[in-house]
Design a protein around this motif. Structure first.
Motif, PDB file in Angstrom:
ATOM      1  N   UNK A  42     -19.604  57.385  60.938  1.00  0.00           N
ATOM      2  CA  UNK A  42     -20.639  58.394  60.690  1.00  0.00           C
ATOM      3  C   UNK A  42     -20.009  59.759  60.423  1.00  0.00           C
ATOM      4  N   UNK A  43     -18.985  60.110  61.180  1.00  0.00           N
ATOM      5  CA  UNK A  43     -18.321  61.398  60.980  1.00  0.00           C
ATOM      6  C   UNK A  43     -17.607  61.450  59.636  1.00  0.00           C
ATOM      7  N   UNK A  44     -16.998  60.345  59.219  1.00  0.00           N
ATOM      8  CA  UNK A  44     -16.315  60.326  57.923  1.00  0.00           C
ATOM      9  C   UNK A  44     -17.306  60.400  56.760  1.00  0.00           C
ATOM     10  N   UNK A  45     -18.461  59.779  56.903  1.00  0.00           N
ATOM     11  CA  UNK A  45     -19.499  59.899  55.882  1.00  0.00           C
ATOM     12  C   UNK A  45     -19.985  61.350  55.813  1.00  0.00           C
ATOM     13  N   UNK A  46     -20.125  61.994  56.970  1.00  0.00           N
ATOM     14  CA  UNK A  46     -20.527  63.405  56.991  1.00  0.00           C
ATOM     15  C   UNK A  46     -19.464  64.278  56.327  1.00  0.00           C
ATOM     16  N   UNK A  47     -18.187  63.974  56.564  1.00  0.00           N
ATOM     17  CA  UNK A  47     -17.115  64.717  55.896  1.00  0.00           C
ATOM     18  C   UNK A  47     -17.188  64.532  54.384  1.00  0.00           C
ATOM     19  N   UNK A  48     -17.388  63.288  53.936  1.00  0.00           N
ATOM     20  CA  UNK A  48     -17.492  63.029  52.504  1.00  0.00           C
ATOM     21  C   UNK A  48     -18.665  63.804  51.901  1.00  0.00           C
ATOM     22  N   UNK A  49     -19.788  63.818  52.600  1.00  0.00           N
ATOM     23  CA  UNK A  49     -20.938  64.596  52.133  1.00  0.00           C
ATOM     24  C   UNK A  49     -20.590  66.079  52.058  1.00  0.00           C
ATOM     25  N   UNK A  50     -19.832  66.567  53.032  1.00  0.00           N
ATOM     26  CA  UNK A  50     -19.401  67.965  53.018  1.00  0.00           C
ATOM     27  C   UNK A  50     -18.485  68.273  51.846  1.00  0.00           C
ATOM     28  N   UNK A  51     -17.578  67.349  51.519  1.00  0.00           N
ATOM     29  CA  UNK A  51     -16.675  67.549  50.385  1.00  0.00           C
ATOM     30  C   UNK A  51     -17.449  67.583  49.068  1.00  0.00           C
ATOM     31  N   UNK A  52     -18.363  66.641  48.907  1.00  0.00           N
ATOM     32  CA  UNK A  52     -19.163  66.597  47.676  1.00  0.00           C
ATOM     33  C   UNK A  52     -20.059  67.835  47.586  1.00  0.00           C
ATOM     34  N   UNK A  53     -20.684  68.211  48.691  1.00  0.00           N
ATOM     35  CA  UNK A  53     -21.556  69.391  48.701  1.00  0.00           C
ATOM     36  C   UNK A  53     -20.757  70.668  48.417  1.00  0.00           C
TER      37      UNK A  53
END
Length: 173
Positions: free
Chosen positions: A151-162
């Motif tokens: 879940x934290x890595x998906x949140x990081x990926x979302x942060x990178x894309x955002x």
């Protein structure tokens, strides 16, 4: 004299005065807190040493550069500059390593370039996931992280894309 230089001493003084007003032995409480902090530090130290060793091995082996080159087309497809691939790998693991990579990107491309701005926003909008998990879960004695890491890595990926999207939206439209 600047008011900000007085803020920390004033905060400490007010805390001590409130503690004394409530008849709390402020010094003993301070020593107990320091003792507890040292025991927590000793408990999480092995996790941190292993984590930092893995980061340096990953960078030194060349695997990070290889993976970055391999993922470049996918990153470009979702709007993340391929040059920031190293930041994507290091940021979830090491804050200091990520700052070094970000600094290198800004030195190479400039802080006002698209890549420099994306790197800066990525650094500000993502977390050192594995470090945080190692510290918090290690201090609480949790061994099985279950869904926390994915879940934290998906949140990081979302942060990178955002981050890439926000820089493009606010600076390049």
């Amino acid at each position: 004299m600047d008011i900000s230089s007085l803020l920390v001493p004033a905060l400490l003084s007010v805390t001590a005065l409130v503690g004394m007003g409530r008849k709390v032995n402020v010094y003993d409480t301070l020593v107990d807190g320091a003792r507890e902090g040292l025991s927590v530090s000793a408990k999480i130290l092995p996790s941190l040493v292993g984590l930092l060793t893995a980061v340096y091995m990953f960078r030194a082996s060349g695997a990070m550069d290889f993976l970055g080159a391999l993922l470049a087309p996918v990153l470009e497809l979702v709007g993340i500059p391929a040059e920031t691939a190293a930041l994507l790998f290091i940021r979830p693991v090491s804050g200091g390593g990520a700052l070094a990579v970000g600094s290198d990107l800004m030195a190479q491309y400039g802080p006002d370039s698209y890549i420099g701005r994306v790197a800066a926003v990525m650094l500000g909008s993502t977390e050192t996931t594995f470090y945080t998990i190692a510290v918090y879960f290690g201090s609480a004695g949790i061994r099985k992280t279950r869904y926390a890491v994915p879940a934290a890595l998906v949140a990081d990926l979302a942060g990178f894309i955002a981050a890439a999207f926000a820089v493009r939206l606010f600076f390049y439209t």
